[in-house]
Design a protein around this motif. Structure first.
Motif, PDB file in Angstrom:
ATOM      1  N   MET A   1       0.842  -1.201   0.000  1.00  0.00           N
ATOM      2  CA  MET A   1       0.000   0.000   0.000  1.00  0.00           C
ATOM      3  C   MET A   1       0.875   1.248   0.000  1.00  0.00           C
ATOM      4  O   MET A   1       1.858   1.322   0.731  1.00  0.00           O
ATOM      5  N   LYS A   2       0.484   2.203  -0.810  1.00  0.00           N
ATOM      6  CA  LYS A   2       1.192   3.481  -0.837  1.00  0.00           C
ATOM      7  C   LYS A   2       0.457   4.477   0.060  1.00  0.00           C
ATOM      8  O   LYS A   2      -0.780   4.478   0.092  1.00  0.00           O
ATOM      9  N   THR A   3       1.234   5.266   0.796  1.00  0.00           N
ATOM     10  CA  THR A   3       0.628   6.267   1.682  1.00  0.00           C
ATOM     11  C   THR A   3       1.062   7.666   1.261  1.00  0.00           C
ATOM     12  O   THR A   3       2.262   7.951   1.182  1.00  0.00           O
ATOM     13  N   LEU A   4       0.060   8.498   1.004  1.00  0.00           N
ATOM     14  CA  LEU A   4       0.312   9.881   0.611  1.00  0.00           C
ATOM     15  C   LEU A   4      -0.255  10.792   1.698  1.00  0.00           C
ATOM     16  O   LEU A   4      -1.433  10.661   2.062  1.00  0.00           O
ATOM     17  N   VAL A   5       0.577  11.672   2.233  1.00  0.00           N
ATOM     18  CA  VAL A   5       0.126  12.593   3.284  1.00  0.00           C
ATOM     19  C   VAL A   5       0.068  14.014   2.715  1.00  0.00           C
ATOM     20  O   VAL A   5       0.971  14.433   1.976  1.00  0.00           O
ATOM     21  N   VAL A   6      -0.992  14.725   3.070  1.00  0.00           N
ATOM     22  CA  VAL A   6      -1.175  16.092   2.574  1.00  0.00           C
ATOM     23  C   VAL A   6      -1.196  17.017   3.791  1.00  0.00           C
ATOM     24  O   VAL A   6      -2.093  16.918   4.637  1.00  0.00           O
ATOM     25  N   VAL A   7      -0.189  17.874   3.894  1.00  0.00           N
ATOM     26  CA  VAL A   7      -0.040  18.718   5.089  1.00  0.00           C
ATOM     27  C   VAL A   7       0.092  20.191   4.693  1.00  0.00           C
ATOM     28  O   VAL A   7       0.354  20.516   3.538  1.00  0.00           O
ATOM     29  N   SER A   8      -0.046  21.038   5.704  1.00  0.00           N
ATOM     30  CA  SER A   8       0.283  22.453   5.516  1.00  0.00           C
ATOM     31  C   SER A   8       0.304  23.132   6.873  1.00  0.00           C
ATOM     32  O   SER A   8      -0.362  22.686   7.801  1.00  0.00           O
ATOM     33  N   HIS A   9       1.093  24.210   6.964  1.00  0.00           N
ATOM     34  CA  HIS A   9       1.124  24.974   8.209  1.00  0.00           C
ATOM     35  C   HIS A   9       0.056  26.063   8.179  1.00  0.00           C
ATOM     36  O   HIS A   9      -0.082  26.814   9.140  1.00  0.00           O
ATOM     37  N   LYS A  10      -0.670  26.157   7.074  1.00  0.00           N
ATOM     38  CA  LYS A  10      -1.677  27.217   6.923  1.00  0.00           C
ATOM     39  C   LYS A  10      -3.014  26.626   6.531  1.00  0.00           C
ATOM     40  O   LYS A  10      -3.070  25.572   5.892  1.00  0.00           O
ATOM     41  N   ILE A  67      -3.693   6.955  14.148  1.00  0.00           N
ATOM     42  CA  ILE A  67      -3.278   6.832  12.752  1.00  0.00           C
ATOM     43  C   ILE A  67      -2.372   5.620  12.493  1.00  0.00           C
ATOM     44  O   ILE A  67      -2.444   5.007  11.422  1.00  0.00           O
ATOM     45  N   THR A  68      -1.560   5.256  13.471  1.00  0.00           N
ATOM     46  CA  THR A  68      -0.682   4.096  13.249  1.00  0.00           C
ATOM     47  C   THR A  68      -1.524   2.826  13.104  1.00  0.00           C
ATOM     48  O   THR A  68      -1.280   2.009  12.204  1.00  0.00           O
ATOM     49  N   ASP A  69      -2.523   2.670  13.971  1.00  0.00           N
ATOM     50  CA  ASP A  69      -3.414   1.502  13.889  1.00  0.00           C
ATOM     51  C   ASP A  69      -4.196   1.515  12.578  1.00  0.00           C
ATOM     52  O   ASP A  69      -4.361   0.483  11.928  1.00  0.00           O
ATOM     53  N   LEU A  70      -4.662   2.690  12.212  1.00  0.00           N
ATOM     54  CA  LEU A  70      -5.460   2.778  10.986  1.00  0.00           C
ATOM     55  C   LEU A  70      -4.606   2.425   9.757  1.00  0.00           C
ATOM     56  O   LEU A  70      -5.066   1.748   8.836  1.00  0.00           O
ATOM     57  N   HIS A  71      -3.362   2.864   9.788  1.00  0.00           N
ATOM     58  CA  HIS A  71      -2.442   2.552   8.685  1.00  0.00           C
ATOM     59  C   HIS A  71      -2.260   1.034   8.573  1.00  0.00           C
ATOM     60  O   HIS A  71      -2.318   0.468   7.481  1.00  0.00           O
ATOM     61  N   GLN A  72      -2.100   0.387   9.736  1.00  0.00           N
ATOM     62  CA  GLN A  72      -1.931  -1.071   9.737  1.00  0.00           C
ATOM     63  C   GLN A  72      -3.191  -1.770   9.225  1.00  0.00           C
ATOM     64  O   GLN A  72      -3.129  -2.694   8.413  1.00  0.00           O
ATOM     65  N   GLN A  73      -4.327  -1.264   9.693  1.00  0.00           N
ATOM     66  CA  GLN A  73      -5.613  -1.856   9.289  1.00  0.00           C
ATOM     67  C   GLN A  73      -5.826  -1.721   7.772  1.00  0.00           C
ATOM     68  O   GLN A  73      -6.255  -2.663   7.104  1.00  0.00           O
ATOM     69  N   ALA A  74      -5.495  -0.553   7.247  1.00  0.00           N
ATOM     70  CA  ALA A  74      -5.662  -0.329   5.796  1.00  0.00           C
ATOM     71  C   ALA A  74      -4.742  -1.263   5.007  1.00  0.00           C
ATOM     72  O   ALA A  74      -5.124  -1.790   3.961  1.00  0.00           O
ATOM     73  N   THR A  75      -3.541  -1.475   5.527  1.00  0.00           N
ATOM     74  CA  THR A  75      -2.603  -2.403   4.875  1.00  0.00           C
ATOM     75  C   THR A  75      -3.205  -3.808   4.884  1.00  0.00           C
ATOM     76  O   THR A  75      -3.246  -4.492   3.859  1.00  0.00           O
ATOM     77  N   ASP A  76      -3.688  -4.230   6.071  1.00  0.00           N
ATOM     78  CA  ASP A  76      -4.244  -5.586   6.223  1.00  0.00           C
ATOM     79  C   ASP A  76      -5.459  -5.794   5.323  1.00  0.00           C
ATOM     80  O   ASP A  76      -5.694  -6.895   4.831  1.00  0.00           O
ATOM     81  N   GLU A  77      -6.245  -4.719   5.147  1.00  0.00           N
ATOM     82  CA  GLU A  77      -7.468  -4.853   4.350  1.00  0.00           C
ATOM     83  C   GLU A  77      -7.214  -4.780   2.847  1.00  0.00           C
ATOM     84  O   GLU A  77      -8.133  -4.890   2.042  1.00  0.00           O
ATOM     85  N   GLY A  78      -5.957  -4.557   2.482  1.00  0.00           N
ATOM     86  CA  GLY A  78      -5.589  -4.644   1.067  1.00  0.00           C
ATOM     87  C   GLY A  78      -5.809  -3.384   0.247  1.00  0.00           C
ATOM     88  O   GLY A  78      -5.876  -3.449  -0.984  1.00  0.00           O
ATOM     89  N   PHE A  79      -5.918  -2.223   0.920  1.00  0.00           N
ATOM     90  CA  PHE A  79      -6.020  -0.992   0.135  1.00  0.00           C
ATOM     91  C   PHE A  79      -4.723  -0.782  -0.651  1.00  0.00           C
ATOM     92  O   PHE A  79      -3.641  -1.173  -0.206  1.00  0.00           O
ATOM     93  N   ASP A  80      -4.865  -0.148  -1.818  1.00  0.00           N
ATOM     94  CA  ASP A  80      -3.689   0.152  -2.641  1.00  0.00           C
ATOM     95  C   ASP A  80      -3.106   1.521  -2.296  1.00  0.00           C
ATOM     96  O   ASP A  80      -1.914   1.761  -2.482  1.00  0.00           O
ATOM     97  N   GLN A  96       5.128  12.185  13.282  1.00  0.00           N
ATOM     98  CA  GLN A  96       4.545  10.839  13.381  1.00  0.00           C
ATOM     99  C   GLN A  96       3.771  10.479  12.100  1.00  0.00           C
ATOM    100  O   GLN A  96       3.921   9.388  11.555  1.00  0.00           O
ATOM    101  N   ILE A  97       2.972  11.412  11.631  1.00  0.00           N
ATOM    102  CA  ILE A  97       2.138  11.119  10.451  1.00  0.00           C
ATOM    103  C   ILE A  97       3.009  10.980   9.203  1.00  0.00           C
ATOM    104  O   ILE A  97       2.845  10.042   8.419  1.00  0.00           O
ATOM    105  N   THR A  98       3.932  11.917   9.021  1.00  0.00           N
ATOM    106  CA  THR A  98       4.700  11.892   7.772  1.00  0.00           C
ATOM    107  C   THR A  98       5.726  10.755   7.748  1.00  0.00           C
ATOM    108  O   THR A  98       6.194  10.389   6.678  1.00  0.00           O
ATOM    109  N   ARG A  99       6.041  10.161   8.904  1.00  0.00           N
ATOM    110  CA  ARG A  99       6.888   8.957   8.921  1.00  0.00           C
ATOM    111  C   ARG A  99       6.188   7.780   8.248  1.00  0.00           C
ATOM    112  O   ARG A  99       6.832   6.861   7.762  1.00  0.00           O
ATOM    113  N   LEU A 100       4.864   7.793   8.270  1.00  0.00           N
ATOM    114  CA  LEU A 100       4.097   6.708   7.644  1.00  0.00           C
ATOM    115  C   LEU A 100       4.020   6.863   6.129  1.00  0.00           C
ATOM    116  O   LEU A 100       3.597   5.949   5.426  1.00  0.00           O
ATOM    117  N   ALA A 101       4.416   8.044   5.665  1.00  0.00           N
ATOM    118  CA  ALA A 101       4.170   8.366   4.257  1.00  0.00           C
ATOM    119  C   ALA A 101       5.240   7.822   3.330  1.00  0.00           C
ATOM    120  O   ALA A 101       6.429   7.835   3.657  1.00  0.00           O
TER     121      ALA A 101
END
Ligand code: ATP
Ligand code: MG
Length: 207
Positions: A1-10, A67-80, A96-101
């Motif tokens: 699974m690929k993880t894309l994070v969208v962030v901003s300080h504004k 978010i860490t649990d959700l990331h694992q769950q999404a991986t387990d459920e086979g999301f792309d 923490q979030i962008t480390r998952l990306a």
């Protein structure tokens, strides 16, 4: 699974807009996509999803603490593809979030006042990431607008990573969201649609 994070300080830089349009396009390309709204205050993504008739891509809200649990769950459920639309600030959670990306993007307007505050803020983002210029002045045919070219120059000079794909200010991005749609399903051959497709292709190439 690929993880894309969208962030901003504004706020209001186009995080939710790009997250939705990218997620819809990815899903239409056959990538099973989970779009997560981490912005508990404005929840634009979840709110727009609530008026969609098509229930794909799947959209959920979550707390950063989950978010860490959700990331694992999404991986387990086979999301792309997992796309995380973040709240409008960068803090310790950002690391923490962008480390998952696999890749992080930071949409920003091409205004110099916004560009100038980037260097001290991007320190909180785990690499790899790029700024994505959003709401740029529409480009003349076959060219990049002079204003956007100037902003690229400033970012390149300051060593700020910036996506070669930029998004222009187009009503279609907003109009599509009025119907809870991604722009590629709302007006599939529009300029806005092409830009989202090119951005998604680039993200898949780089990450
Ligand atoms: N490229 C664009 N062209 C035209 N309108 C745009 C574009 N990008 C964003 N917008 C509009 O700008 C506004 C702010 O966008 P959006 O809600 O996506 O920003 P955000 O960064 O998610 O904001 P917040 O920080 O409050 O969550 C919305 O009305 C959206 O439709
Ligand atoms: Mg938002």
């Amino acid at each position: 699974m690929k993880t894309l994070v969208v962030v901003s300080h504004k706020g209001g830089t186009g995080k939710s807009t790009l997250s939705i349009h990218l997620a819809v396009q990815a899903q239409s390309e056959g990538r099973d996509t989970l779009l997560v709204d981490l912005d508990n205050h404005s929840s634009t993504v979840a709110e727009r999803a609530s008026i969609r008739t098509d229930k794909h891509p799947l959209v959920v809200t979550a707390k950063v603490s989950d978010i860490t649990d959700l990331h694992q769950q999404a991986t387990d459920e086979g999301f792309d593809l997992l796309i995380l639309d973040c709240p409008p600030y960068l803090n310790d959670d950002t690391d923490q979030i962008t480390r998952l990306a696999d890749y992080t993007i930071l949409p920003t307007s091409p205004r110099f006042t916004d560009i100038c505050t980037l260097p001290k803020n991007i320190e909180k983002i785990h690499q790899p990431f790029s700024v994505v210029l959003n709401s740029c002045t529409p480009d003349p045919v076959g060219q990049i607008s002079f204003k956007t070219a100037q902003v690229y120059q400033v970012l390149n000079d300051s060593g700020t990573p910036v996506s070669p794909v930029h998004i222009t200010r187009l009503e279609a991005f907003t109009d599509a969201l009025n119907y809870g749609q991604g722009v590629t399903e709302y007006q599939s051959n529009s300029k806005a649609s092409k830009q989202i497709k090119v951005l998604l292709d680039w993200l898949y190439t780089i990450s």
